[in-house]
Write a protein that holds these residues in place. Structure first.
Motif, PDB file in Angstrom:
ATOM      1  N   MET A   1      36.620  54.100  45.191  1.00 40.18           N
ATOM      2  CA  MET A   1      36.725  52.591  45.598  1.00 40.18           C
ATOM      3  C   MET A   1      36.738  51.966  44.079  1.00 40.18           C
ATOM      4  SD  MET A   1      33.672  50.353  47.004  1.00 40.18           S
ATOM      5  CE  MET A   1      32.675  50.277  45.171  1.00 40.18           C
ATOM      6  N   ARG A   2      37.603  50.894  44.246  1.00 34.97           N
ATOM      7  CA  ARG A   2      37.958  50.056  42.956  1.00 34.97           C
ATOM      8  C   ARG A   2      36.863  49.031  42.742  1.00 34.97           C
ATOM      9  NH1 ARG A   2      42.798  46.693  42.874  1.00 34.97           N
ATOM     10  NH2 ARG A   2      42.524  46.439  45.161  1.00 34.97           N
ATOM     11  N   VAL A   3      36.488  49.000  41.679  1.00 39.41           N
ATOM     12  CA  VAL A   3      35.646  47.903  41.028  1.00 39.41           C
ATOM     13  C   VAL A   3      36.667  46.777  40.221  1.00 39.41           C
ATOM     14  CG1 VAL A   3      33.823  47.045  39.624  1.00 39.41           C
ATOM     15  CG2 VAL A   3      33.400  49.223  40.914  1.00 39.41           C
ATOM     16  N   ILE A   4      36.575  45.696  41.131  1.00 39.71           N
ATOM     17  CA  ILE A   4      37.749  44.524  40.456  1.00 39.71           C
ATOM     18  C   ILE A   4      36.954  43.437  39.766  1.00 39.71           C
ATOM     19  CG2 ILE A   4      39.488  43.079  41.300  1.00 39.71           C
ATOM     20  CD1 ILE A   4      39.761  44.583  43.870  1.00 39.71           C
ATOM     21  N   PHE A   5      37.464  43.388  38.519  1.00 38.25           N
ATOM     22  CA  PHE A   5      36.495  42.477  37.686  1.00 38.25           C
ATOM     23  C   PHE A   5      37.606  41.438  37.557  1.00 38.25           C
ATOM     24  CE2 PHE A   5      34.578  46.357  36.178  1.00 38.25           C
ATOM     25  CZ  PHE A   5      33.424  45.834  36.129  1.00 38.25           C
ATOM     26  N   ALA A   6      37.041  39.971  38.158  1.00 39.48           N
ATOM     27  CA  ALA A   6      37.687  39.010  37.868  1.00 39.48           C
ATOM     28  C   ALA A   6      37.266  37.854  36.748  1.00 39.48           C
ATOM     29  CB  ALA A   6      37.624  38.255  39.291  1.00 39.48           C
ATOM     30  N   LYS A   7      38.285  37.238  36.294  1.00 33.84           N
ATOM     31  CA  LYS A   7      37.808  36.412  35.461  1.00 33.84           C
ATOM     32  C   LYS A   7      38.018  34.971  35.758  1.00 33.84           C
ATOM     33  CE  LYS A   7      36.960  34.842  31.139  1.00 33.84           C
ATOM     34  NZ  LYS A   7      36.225  33.433  31.801  1.00 33.84           N
ATOM     35  N   ALA A   8      36.661  34.440  35.911  1.00 31.78           N
ATOM     36  CA  ALA A   8      36.417  32.742  36.216  1.00 31.78           C
ATOM     37  C   ALA A   8      37.094  32.035  35.120  1.00 31.78           C
ATOM     38  CB  ALA A   8      34.927  32.551  36.412  1.00 31.78           C
ATOM     39  N   ASN A   9      37.692  30.965  35.611  1.00 35.13           N
ATOM     40  CA  ASN A   9      38.168  29.838  34.772  1.00 35.13           C
ATOM     41  C   ASN A   9      37.226  28.716  34.387  1.00 35.13           C
ATOM     42  OD1 ASN A   9      38.452  28.431  36.978  1.00 35.13           O
ATOM     43  ND2 ASN A   9      40.564  27.689  36.269  1.00 35.13           N
ATOM     44  N   TRP A  10      35.989  29.031  34.706  1.00 36.61           N
ATOM     45  CA  TRP A  10      34.817  27.857  34.602  1.00 36.61           C
ATOM     46  C   TRP A  10      34.912  27.212  33.117  1.00 36.61           C
ATOM     47  CZ3 TRP A  10      28.884  29.022  35.291  1.00 36.61           C
ATOM     48  CH2 TRP A  10      28.304  27.883  35.507  1.00 36.61           C
ATOM     49  N   GLU A  11      34.875  28.234  32.176  1.00 38.63           N
ATOM     50  CA  GLU A  11      34.965  27.647  30.842  1.00 38.63           C
ATOM     51  C   GLU A  11      36.265  27.587  29.971  1.00 38.63           C
ATOM     52  OE1 GLU A  11      34.663  32.476  30.173  1.00 38.63           O
ATOM     53  OE2 GLU A  11      34.436  30.585  31.797  1.00 38.63           O
ATOM     54  N   ALA A  12      37.214  27.729  30.850  1.00 37.02           N
ATOM     55  CA  ALA A  12      38.605  27.512  30.510  1.00 37.02           C
ATOM     56  C   ALA A  12      39.477  26.605  31.317  1.00 37.02           C
ATOM     57  CB  ALA A  12      39.234  28.908  29.999  1.00 37.02           C
ATOM     58  N   ARG A  13      38.757  25.773  31.980  1.00 38.38           N
ATOM     59  CA  ARG A  13      39.357  24.873  32.808  1.00 38.38           C
ATOM     60  C   ARG A  13      40.706  23.877  32.199  1.00 38.38           C
ATOM     61  NH1 ARG A  13      34.026  22.702  35.460  1.00 38.38           N
ATOM     62  NH2 ARG A  13      33.629  22.602  33.382  1.00 38.38           N
ATOM     63  N   GLU A  14      40.701  23.751  30.786  1.00 36.85           N
ATOM     64  CA  GLU A  14      41.525  22.709  30.203  1.00 36.85           C
ATOM     65  C   GLU A  14      42.986  23.652  30.158  1.00 36.85           C
ATOM     66  OE1 GLU A  14      40.070  25.514  27.079  1.00 36.85           O
ATOM     67  OE2 GLU A  14      39.123  24.352  28.986  1.00 36.85           O
ATOM     68  N   LEU A  15      42.863  25.122  30.472  1.00 40.45           N
ATOM     69  CA  LEU A  15      44.058  25.910  30.095  1.00 40.45           C
ATOM     70  C   LEU A  15      44.916  25.600  31.483  1.00 40.45           C
ATOM     71  CD1 LEU A  15      42.703  29.294  28.602  1.00 40.45           C
ATOM     72  CD2 LEU A  15      43.917  27.468  27.676  1.00 40.45           C
ATOM     73  N   PRO A  16      46.477  25.460  30.916  1.00 37.06           N
ATOM     74  CA  PRO A  16      47.219  25.726  32.009  1.00 37.06           C
ATOM     75  C   PRO A  16      47.250  26.903  32.761  1.00 37.06           C
ATOM     76  CG  PRO A  16      48.423  24.936  29.933  1.00 37.06           C
ATOM     77  CD  PRO A  16      47.064  25.338  29.778  1.00 37.06           C
ATOM     78  N   LEU A  17      47.264  27.051  33.840  1.00 37.73           N
ATOM     79  CA  LEU A  17      47.014  28.276  34.498  1.00 37.73           C
ATOM     80  C   LEU A  17      48.007  29.498  34.078  1.00 37.73           C
ATOM     81  CD1 LEU A  17      45.669  29.577  36.938  1.00 37.73           C
ATOM     82  CD2 LEU A  17      47.453  28.929  38.691  1.00 37.73           C
ATOM     83  N   PRO A  18      49.148  29.522  33.836  1.00 37.58           N
ATOM     84  CA  PRO A  18      49.904  30.614  33.032  1.00 37.58           C
ATOM     85  C   PRO A  18      49.069  31.167  31.845  1.00 37.58           C
ATOM     86  CG  PRO A  18      51.617  28.884  33.954  1.00 37.58           C
ATOM     87  CD  PRO A  18      50.162  28.350  33.910  1.00 37.58           C
ATOM     88  N   GLU A  19      48.726  30.312  31.058  1.00 38.13           N
ATOM     89  CA  GLU A  19      48.177  30.846  29.835  1.00 38.13           C
ATOM     90  C   GLU A  19      46.552  31.421  30.304  1.00 38.13           C
ATOM     91  OE1 GLU A  19      47.070  31.356  25.963  1.00 38.13           O
ATOM     92  OE2 GLU A  19      48.853  31.178  26.813  1.00 38.13           O
TER      93      GLU A  19
END
Length: 270
Positions: A1-19
């Motif tokens: 089974m995979r444990v998939i770690f996801a990065k929230a953009n909560w503290e980086a909302r100002e970054l353009p999505l590609p960056e």
């Protein structure tokens, strides 16, 4: 089974999505968690950018409105919009703590209908101010609708019940373990939803309590024969992050903590 770690953009909302996606990938994350209604990109753009970055998606939504009917309408619209982004799961802040049990129950039943129609699992987050704001209410909902899926963010319960270990709510914690498909890996304590820095030795007991809960969820998912468990380290920026008095400076860097948490959990969750 995979444990998939996801990065929230909560503290980086100002970054353009590609960056943001590039940075998340470079830090070893294999997915993101994004509040879809807040994005200006189309679902097609979100899909294509994630595919190009080699990342999967946890789509976050929240029901909204002044009445239960408005919350239901927003769930329908926002879930369908999120599904167009082809996420692994949809994480939802559902209902409110001031709707009646029956009013929130209608929303949960609607979510099961939407999930059956579109095939993308929807997880309901344990969260202050929402239907699942405390242990006893959540236990009632899970008894009525045992097929509900949960995003386990026990940090909110720690505050609501003023308890580091939720020892007085063992039944609710245990009942929540099996339907938890997603984890918000933030360490709370009895007086707040976020310890200032989980790397500090003074917070080691609270970190250990939370890791033990998360391990139980991983064990349950594995026993269920699940293909994956998604985990989002979710330490937030100010005001979640305490500030140095008078200086308006956060006492720690939320991005660094979330990246550290991914590395730490990669080693301790087995």
């Amino acid at each position: 089974m995979r444990v998939i770690f996801a990065k929230a953009n909560w503290e980086a909302r100002e970054l353009p999505l590609p960056e943001f996606l590039r940075r998340a990938r470079s830090e070893g994350f294999s997915a993101t968690e994004i509040l879809i209604p807040a994005r200006s990109e189309s679902p097609e753009q979100i899909r294509e950018l994630h595919a190009a970055a080699g990342l999967e998606l946890v789509a976050q939504i929240a029901t909204a409105g002044a009445t239960p009917g408005e919350h239901a309408a927003s769930m329908r619209q926002r879930y369908r919009h999120a599904v167009e982004c082809t996420p692994l799961i949809v994480n939802c802040h559902t209902g409110t703590d001031y709707f009646t049990f029956e009013e929130n129950l209608v929303l949960f039943r609607l979510s099961l209908e939407l999930e059956q129609e579109f095939g993308i699992p929807i997880c309901h987050e344990l969260h202050r101010g929402r239907a699942l704001y405390n242990a006893s209410e959540t236990l009632r909902f899970l008894r009525d609708l045992p097929s509900l899926r949960i995003n386990a963010d026990f940090s909110h319960w720690q505050v609501v019940h003023e308890s580091d270990d939720l020892q007085a709510h063992c039944e609710a914690v245990q009942t929540t373990i099996a339907p938890a498909w997603h984890i918000h890996a933030r360490v709370g304590f009895s007086q707040g939803p976020q310890v200032p820095d989980p790397r500090a030795p003074e917070w080691a007991p609270q970190l250990g309590i939370c890791v033990a809960w998360w391990q139980r969820i991983l064990d349950a998912r594995r026993a269920q024969g699940a293909n994956f468990l998604t985990v989002t380290p979710e330490f937030g920026p100010e005001p979640y992050m305490p500030m140095v008095p008078h200086l308006r400076r956060p006492i720690a860097d939320a991005w660094e903590i979330n990246c550290w948490m991914r590395r730490y959990l990669s080693n301790v969750l087995v």
